[in-house]
Each structure stands twice: as C-alpha cells, then as structure tokens.
Design an enzyme around this catalytic site. Structure first.
Site, short mmCIF file in Angstrom:
data_model
loop_
_atom_site.label_atom_id
_atom_site.label_comp_id
_atom_site.label_asym_id
_atom_site.label_seq_id
_atom_site.Cartn_x
_atom_site.Cartn_y
_atom_site.Cartn_z
N PRO A 165 51.61 36.61 43.87
CA PRO A 165 51.71 36.80 45.31
C PRO A 165 50.39 37.02 46.05
CG PRO A 165 52.44 38.77 44.15
CD PRO A 165 51.75 37.89 43.19
N GLU A 166 50.20 36.24 47.10
CA GLU A 166 49.21 36.55 48.12
C GLU A 166 50.03 36.84 49.38
OE1 GLU A 166 45.83 34.04 48.70
OE2 GLU A 166 45.66 33.59 46.57
N LYS A 215 48.65 42.86 51.30
CA LYS A 215 49.53 42.56 50.18
C LYS A 215 50.41 43.74 49.81
CE LYS A 215 45.89 39.67 48.42
NZ LYS A 215 44.82 39.60 47.41
N ARG A 236 36.34 35.63 39.17
CA ARG A 236 37.49 34.73 39.19
C ARG A 236 37.03 33.31 39.49
NH1 ARG A 236 40.30 39.38 40.86
NH2 ARG A 236 42.02 38.59 39.64
#
Length: 262
Positions: free
Chosen positions: A2-3, A59, A252
């Site tokens: 999820p973003e 978030k 990342r």
DNA sequence: CTGCCCCTGTAA
DNA sequence: TTACAGGGGCAG
C-alpha cells in the site's frame, strides 16, 4: 503493497464497516505490532468503545473512538477488511476487532510488519498531497531547502505524506525530472510541473484502487494500475523508447527513463 | 548518507 | 539458493 491510493481504498472499507459501530472486543495476535504497549493494554483500551470516524493521514489510518484514537499502519503487506464471521479469519491475521453487528474488522498482514498503536502517528507528518494544504507554493518552498535527491526527498513522509516508491517514480517520470537531481536545484517551473503530476497521478490511482479493491485477497495482482516506469527495468519507455533503468537510491530501487527525465 | 533490521512470499 | 518486495526505524 500500500501507498496512498491503496491506503485510501482500505480506509473507505474500514469506515463503512466501523462507522457508528461499537467494538465488543479486540484481539491482538502478534505482540510486536503494538510495542511498546502490550496487546492486553491495547485490547483493554478498545473494548466497549464506539467508533466516531475513520480518516487517512498519509499512509496512516486513524480510527477515532470515544476517548481514544487507534492508528493503523499497513506497512508492506497489511490489509483491513470486514468479515461476517470472525472465526473465518485467515492465519495471517495480526489482529481483529469484533463489532456489535457480529462482524469483525480483520487486520490481515502476511509479513507482520504492520503497526497498531494507541494514539496518533508519532512525529511530524507532512501535508497530504490530496489535501488543500498541498499547494504548489508550499511544495516549492519546502523543496528549496531539500538537500537530497528529489526522489528520496519526495518519499520522506514529513514532506509529502503518502508518496511511496511507486508513485514518486511515476510522478517524476510524468514531470520529466531525473530522480537524482537535488531537490533544491529544481526551478520553480519544474516543481510546479512535479506538483501537478503528483496530484494527477494520485487522484487517478485513488479511484482506480478503490474500484479494484474488493475483498480478502484485496488488490489481486490485477492490472488496475499501469506503470510508466516502475518495475519496467530494461523495457522501452512508452514515451521515447529508451530503455528504463533501475538504480538504488536510499536503499530502494528507483526506476526512471534516461531519455525523458533530465 | 549507507546498511541493517523487522517478517514472509515469490521469482529468477 | 539468492535477490527482491509498494514501509520505516535505527545505528554507524
């Protein structure tokens, strides 16, 4: 998974399940998800409380109860959904709330990295990109002081709350900006373009995610979002046909097109 | 800034 | 078997 868009979809589901309901009992299966508090403390604080509202902040999902707020962070693999029968919850359940209509709100999380905590999110959280406070002016002001690469800068939740690895990369591609550029070196005109790209991409993704989000299994790996660069390492850019590259940034992967991002 | 950690699943 | 995963906190 999820973003911001996925969290918004989950938030809507949680809101529908919880609005006006009373929590009969809370059950927390993984001790560490609510550290430093104990599962017993958290469960005790939730039991018997009525739910007043559910909102998203970046978030984070904030569940406002009578005299308490519960913050849920889904991290990488978390998911919330209502089950008609609490006994049918999956073995990957981190926690569940039994409601006064007999249903249960399940916090399902295979990797178990998600967080459940009493109170609001710790630390400062920047403007939500879908809120009024997220103006081009404020965005440009913040960027002026940014001493890190724009992609890393964008993912810092103290600046743009809810932008993650996918949509940061997608927005930079849409705006034609090299992810390695230092935030403070971008002209206002390009920052305006980036601001517009962020808002546009998220707005579309929120609707798309909400439509795609059905039930357990959630966002089944369907093609509900078509990436321009994310995960397309070595494939031709849809706009200029140059090959998409993948580089490490801030621990990342960043995907970008060396042709149209400068 | 980098690297490591939390976990589990999946793909190469 | 290894690398990597859309998140984030921590130490060095």
């Amino acid at each position: 998974m999820p973003e911001l868009p996925e969290v918004e979809a989950v938030c809507r589901v949680a809101r529908r399940a919880l609005a006006g309901r009373r929590i009969v009992s809370a059950h927390i299966r993984r001790r560490r998800i609510c550290l430093p508090q104990t599962p017993r403390q958290v469960a005790a604080a939730l039991a018997g409380k009525r739910c007043l509202a559910v909102e998203r902040l970046g978030k984070n999902i904030l569940i406002h109860l009578e005299g308490a707020t519960l913050t849920v962070h889904l991290r990488m693999t978390g998911n919330l959904y209502a089950l008609a029968h609490p006994g049918l919850r999956p073995r990957t359940t981190s926690a569940h709330l039994v409601l006064d209509d007999g249903r249960a709100l399940v916090f399902d999380d295979p990797r178990g990295l998600g967080i459940l905590r009493l109170g609001r999110p710790p630390g400062p959280v920047g403007p939500d990109p879908l809120s009024r406070e997220f103006t081009p002016q404020r965005f440009a002001e913040m960027a002026r002081a940014g001493r890190s690469p724009i992609k890393v800068w964008l993912m810092d939740q103290r600046r743009v709350a809810g932008l993650g690895n996918i949509y940061a990369a997608e927005a930079l591609h849409r705006a034609g900006i090299d992810p390695r550029r230092l935030a403070s070196t971008l002209r206002v005109s390009r920052l305006n373009r980036l601001h517009a790209a962020i808002v546009a991409i998220l707005a579309v993704a929120v609707e798309s995610a909400s439509r795609a989000y059905r039930r357990p299994g959630g966002f089944a790996d369907g093609e509900w979002f078509t990436a321009a660069v994310y995960g397309r390492d070595g494939l031709p850019c849809r706009r200029c046909r140059r090959l998409i590259r993948r580089i490490p940034q801030g621990g990342r992967s960043t995907y970008f097109c060396p042709g149209c991002q400068r």
